[in-house]
Design a protein around this motif. Structure first.
Motif, PDB file in Angstrom:
ATOM      1  N   PRO A 123       6.394  17.240  -7.578  1.00 53.76           N
ATOM      2  CA  PRO A 123       6.633  16.233  -6.542  1.00 53.76           C
ATOM      3  C   PRO A 123       5.550  16.193  -5.483  1.00 53.76           C
ATOM      4  O   PRO A 123       4.923  17.210  -5.161  1.00 53.76           O
ATOM      5  N   ALA A 124       5.337  15.010  -4.947  1.00 54.93           N
ATOM      6  CA  ALA A 124       4.463  14.860  -3.787  1.00 54.93           C
ATOM      7  C   ALA A 124       5.152  15.483  -2.577  1.00 54.93           C
ATOM      8  O   ALA A 124       6.381  15.563  -2.510  1.00 54.93           O
ATOM      9  N   ARG A 125       4.351  15.936  -1.639  1.00 53.78           N
ATOM     10  CA  ARG A 125       4.864  16.409  -0.345  1.00 53.78           C
ATOM     11  C   ARG A 125       4.105  15.631   0.724  1.00 53.78           C
ATOM     12  O   ARG A 125       2.932  15.898   0.987  1.00 53.78           O
ATOM     13  N   PHE A 126       4.787  14.648   1.296  1.00 51.85           N
ATOM     14  CA  PHE A 126       4.144  13.781   2.276  1.00 51.85           C
ATOM     15  C   PHE A 126       4.383  14.321   3.683  1.00 51.85           C
ATOM     16  O   PHE A 126       5.528  14.449   4.130  1.00 51.85           O
ATOM     17  N   TYR A 127       3.295  14.623   4.380  1.00 53.07           N
ATOM     18  CA  TYR A 127       3.354  15.105   5.756  1.00 53.07           C
ATOM     19  C   TYR A 127       2.862  14.000   6.669  1.00 53.07           C
ATOM     20  O   TYR A 127       1.799  13.417   6.439  1.00 53.07           O
ATOM     21  N   MET A 128       3.623  13.697   7.734  1.00 47.93           N
ATOM     22  CA  MET A 128       3.348  12.542   8.576  1.00 47.93           C
ATOM     23  C   MET A 128       3.176  12.910  10.043  1.00 47.93           C
ATOM     24  O   MET A 128       3.921  13.743  10.569  1.00 47.93           O
ATOM     25  N   ASN A 129       2.202  12.276  10.672  1.00 48.36           N
ATOM     26  CA  ASN A 129       2.039  12.305  12.121  1.00 48.36           C
ATOM     27  C   ASN A 129       2.035  10.869  12.619  1.00 48.36           C
ATOM     28  O   ASN A 129       1.309  10.019  12.076  1.00 48.36           O
ATOM     29  N   SER A 130       2.832  10.580  13.644  1.00 52.23           N
ATOM     30  CA  SER A 130       2.858   9.234  14.217  1.00 52.23           C
ATOM     31  C   SER A 130       2.759   9.336  15.726  1.00 52.23           C
ATOM     32  O   SER A 130       3.425  10.170  16.351  1.00 52.23           O
ATOM     33  N   VAL A 131       1.921   8.459  16.322  1.00 55.20           N
ATOM     34  CA  VAL A 131       1.730   8.463  17.768  1.00 55.20           C
ATOM     35  C   VAL A 131       1.731   7.021  18.274  1.00 55.20           C
ATOM     36  O   VAL A 131       1.472   6.085  17.515  1.00 55.20           O
ATOM     37  N   PRO A 132       2.032   6.810  19.560  1.00 52.46           N
ATOM     38  CA  PRO A 132       1.968   5.463  20.120  1.00 52.46           C
ATOM     39  C   PRO A 132       0.567   4.867  19.960  1.00 52.46           C
ATOM     40  O   PRO A 132      -0.438   5.576  20.049  1.00 52.46           O
ATOM     41  N   ALA A 133       0.510   3.553  19.714  1.00 53.66           N
ATOM     42  CA  ALA A 133      -0.765   2.885  19.498  1.00 53.66           C
ATOM     43  C   ALA A 133      -0.789   1.573  20.280  1.00 53.66           C
ATOM     44  O   ALA A 133       0.204   0.843  20.319  1.00 53.66           O
ATOM     45  N   GLY A 134      -1.918   1.278  20.885  1.00 53.93           N
ATOM     46  CA  GLY A 134      -2.082   0.047  21.652  1.00 53.93           C
ATOM     47  C   GLY A 134      -3.051  -0.926  21.019  1.00 53.93           C
ATOM     48  O   GLY A 134      -3.499  -1.875  21.671  1.00 53.93           O
ATOM     49  N   ALA A 135      -3.394  -0.704  19.754  1.00 52.08           N
ATOM     50  CA  ALA A 135      -4.321  -1.586  19.051  1.00 52.08           C
ATOM     51  C   ALA A 135      -3.975  -1.606  17.568  1.00 52.08           C
ATOM     52  O   ALA A 135      -3.336  -0.677  17.059  1.00 52.08           O
ATOM     53  N   ASP A 136      -4.383  -2.670  16.907  1.00 51.20           N
ATOM     54  CA  ASP A 136      -4.109  -2.822  15.473  1.00 51.20           C
ATOM     55  C   ASP A 136      -5.321  -2.426  14.640  1.00 51.20           C
ATOM     56  O   ASP A 136      -6.439  -2.903  14.895  1.00 51.20           O
ATOM     57  N   PHE A 137      -5.083  -1.568  13.652  1.00 55.42           N
ATOM     58  CA  PHE A 137      -6.099  -1.212  12.672  1.00 55.42           C
ATOM     59  C   PHE A 137      -5.478  -1.356  11.288  1.00 55.42           C
ATOM     60  O   PHE A 137      -4.290  -1.079  11.108  1.00 55.42           O
ATOM     61  N   PRO A 138      -6.247  -1.770  10.296  1.00 53.19           N
ATOM     62  CA  PRO A 138      -5.664  -1.997   8.968  1.00 53.19           C
ATOM     63  C   PRO A 138      -5.272  -0.693   8.278  1.00 53.19           C
ATOM     64  O   PRO A 138      -5.879   0.357   8.510  1.00 53.19           O
ATOM     65  N   HIS A 139      -4.241  -0.795   7.425  1.00 54.95           N
ATOM     66  CA  HIS A 139      -3.881   0.352   6.594  1.00 54.95           C
ATOM     67  C   HIS A 139      -5.094   0.735   5.745  1.00 54.95           C
ATOM     68  O   HIS A 139      -5.849  -0.126   5.282  1.00 54.95           O
ATOM     69  N   ARG A 140      -5.251   2.028   5.526  1.00 54.97           N
ATOM     70  CA  ARG A 140      -6.390   2.461   4.713  1.00 54.97           C
ATOM     71  C   ARG A 140      -6.098   3.794   4.049  1.00 54.97           C
ATOM     72  O   ARG A 140      -5.628   4.730   4.702  1.00 54.97           O
ATOM     73  N   LEU A 141      -6.384   3.870   2.765  1.00 53.15           N
ATOM     74  CA  LEU A 141      -6.310   5.125   2.030  1.00 53.15           C
ATOM     75  C   LEU A 141      -7.647   5.838   2.144  1.00 53.15           C
ATOM     76  O   LEU A 141      -8.699   5.255   1.844  1.00 53.15           O
ATOM     77  N   ILE A 142      -7.617   7.079   2.575  1.00 53.71           N
ATOM     78  CA  ILE A 142      -8.830   7.906   2.642  1.00 53.71           C
ATOM     79  C   ILE A 142      -8.660   9.025   1.621  1.00 53.71           C
ATOM     80  O   ILE A 142      -7.800   9.895   1.790  1.00 53.71           O
ATOM     81  N   THR A 143      -9.433   8.973   0.559  1.00 58.22           N
ATOM     82  CA  THR A 143      -9.331  10.014  -0.462  1.00 58.22           C
ATOM     83  C   THR A 143     -10.027  11.286   0.018  1.00 58.22           C
ATOM     84  O   THR A 143     -10.795  11.274   0.987  1.00 58.22           O
ATOM     85  N   ARG A 144      -9.752  12.353  -0.682  1.00 60.52           N
ATOM     86  CA  ARG A 144     -10.392  13.623  -0.334  1.00 60.52           C
ATOM     87  C   ARG A 144     -11.910  13.493  -0.388  1.00 60.52           C
ATOM     88  O   ARG A 144     -12.619  14.017   0.472  1.00 60.52           O
ATOM     89  N   ALA A 145     -12.415  12.746  -1.388  1.00 52.41           N
ATOM     90  CA  ALA A 145     -13.855  12.581  -1.532  1.00 52.41           C
ATOM     91  C   ALA A 145     -14.456  11.752  -0.406  1.00 52.41           C
ATOM     92  O   ALA A 145     -15.650  11.872  -0.100  1.00 52.41           O
ATOM     93  N   GLU A 146     -13.645  10.903   0.236  1.00 57.60           N
ATOM     94  CA  GLU A 146     -14.146  10.046   1.310  1.00 57.60           C
ATOM     95  C   GLU A 146     -14.075  10.711   2.680  1.00 57.60           C
ATOM     96  O   GLU A 146     -14.614  10.179   3.655  1.00 57.60           O
ATOM     97  N   SER A 147     -13.404  11.849   2.778  1.00 59.29           N
ATOM     98  CA  SER A 147     -13.341  12.548   4.058  1.00 59.29           C
ATOM     99  C   SER A 147     -14.709  13.110   4.412  1.00 59.29           C
ATOM    100  O   SER A 147     -15.584  13.255   3.552  1.00 59.29           O
TER     101      SER A 147
END
Length: 278
Positions: A123-147
């Motif tokens: 199974p996947a184990r999804f860990y999430m952090n969420s914080v207040p935001a005052g601007a819009d940015f598009p959803h984006r997948l960042i792969t391990r290779a792109e970090s």
């Protein structure tokens, strides 16, 4: 101009905390239970920490009823890191596939989020952090290779490690959230060494990839009066801006770091000399 700093749970408070109280205030456990989405809301910069491990069926969330908004992300952004087997995240009908150590940035305004595992026996184990935001940015997948990797530390000091930036202005921009993953080199035990403070940002550590019998001794508190918390696999430690954050493990481990605050300057820190720790 002057700026007075007031702390909610301040450094003076923890002087009287016993182990149970310290853990109840700063440690989050039990995030990754089968087929349940678990969230914890903290007033430390209003960070929300979450965990989900879908095994037999997809898990959905998105309501903002607990925080007084139409949707959970009506005025928030979120980072989702996959710490397990391959999984998928569906954000308002857009499907993303996350391999181990991939991170998905979900921008403000998302309504319905569903997570699933590709294989029930891994199974996947999804860990999430969420914080207040005052601007819009598009959803984006960042792969391990792109970090963006940064190699830090020295083997001779047992603190050699590779820090990978994911949600960061140099990789994937956000409003206020920073998120990445640090892996220790074989034979190293210390993270975030030398210690430091960042007065303008708080941080949360999620320790993972640990054997069941291992622990990380996480050090926190003011440099002149430190405290410690014993941390197991999947546990999260909250680190207020006034606290140091460093640790040593009894075996191999990695951790997800998430930050939010006044800026996204990763090097905006105040180093603390080891000789000053007490």
């Amino acid at each position: 101009m002057t700026m007075k700093v007031l702390y909610g749970a301040g450094p003076e408070d923890i002087k009287s905390y016993d182990t149970e109280r310290l853990r109840s205030e700063f440690l989050i456990t039990g995030l990754f239970a089968a087929d349940i989405v678990n969230f914890t809301y903290t007033h430390v910069d209003r960070l929300i920490v979450g965990g989900a491990m879908p095994v037999t069926e997809p898990l959905s969330f998105g309501s903002g009823i607990d925080i007084g908004t139409p949707y959970l992300l009506s005025a928030r952004e979120m980072g989702i890191a996959n710490l397990g087997g391959t999984g998928t995240v569906n954000v308002d009908g857009k499907l993303f596939t996350l391999q181990n150590r991939d991170v998905l940035y979900v921008g403000r305004g998302a309504r319905e989020i569903s997570v699933a595992s590709v294989a029930a026996d891994a199974p996947a184990r999804f860990y999430m952090n969420s914080v207040p935001a005052g601007a819009d940015f598009p959803h984006r997948l960042i792969t391990r290779a792109e970090s963006k990797p940064l190699d830090l530390g020295e083997a001779r000091r047992s603190n050699k490690r590779r820090l990978a930036m994911y949600i960061h202005p140099e990789v994937a921009p956000s409003c206020l959230l920073l998120m990445g993953i640090t892996d220790l080199a074989e034979g190293s035990v210390w993270n975030t060494m030398p210690p430091h403070l960042h007065e303008r940002r708080m941080e949360a550590y999620c320790y993972f990839d640990m054997a069941g019998e291992d622990r990380v001794v996480h050090l926190m508190g003011r440099p002149e009066e430190t405290r410690h918390i014993l941390v197991a696999d999947g546990d999260v430690v909250l680190s207020p801006a006034w606290s140091i954050h460093m640790g040593a493990g009894t075996g191999p481990y990695a951790f997800v770091w998430g930050m939010t605050g006044e800026n996204q300057e990763y090097n905006d820190v105040a180093p603390v000399a080891l000789a000053d720790l007490k």
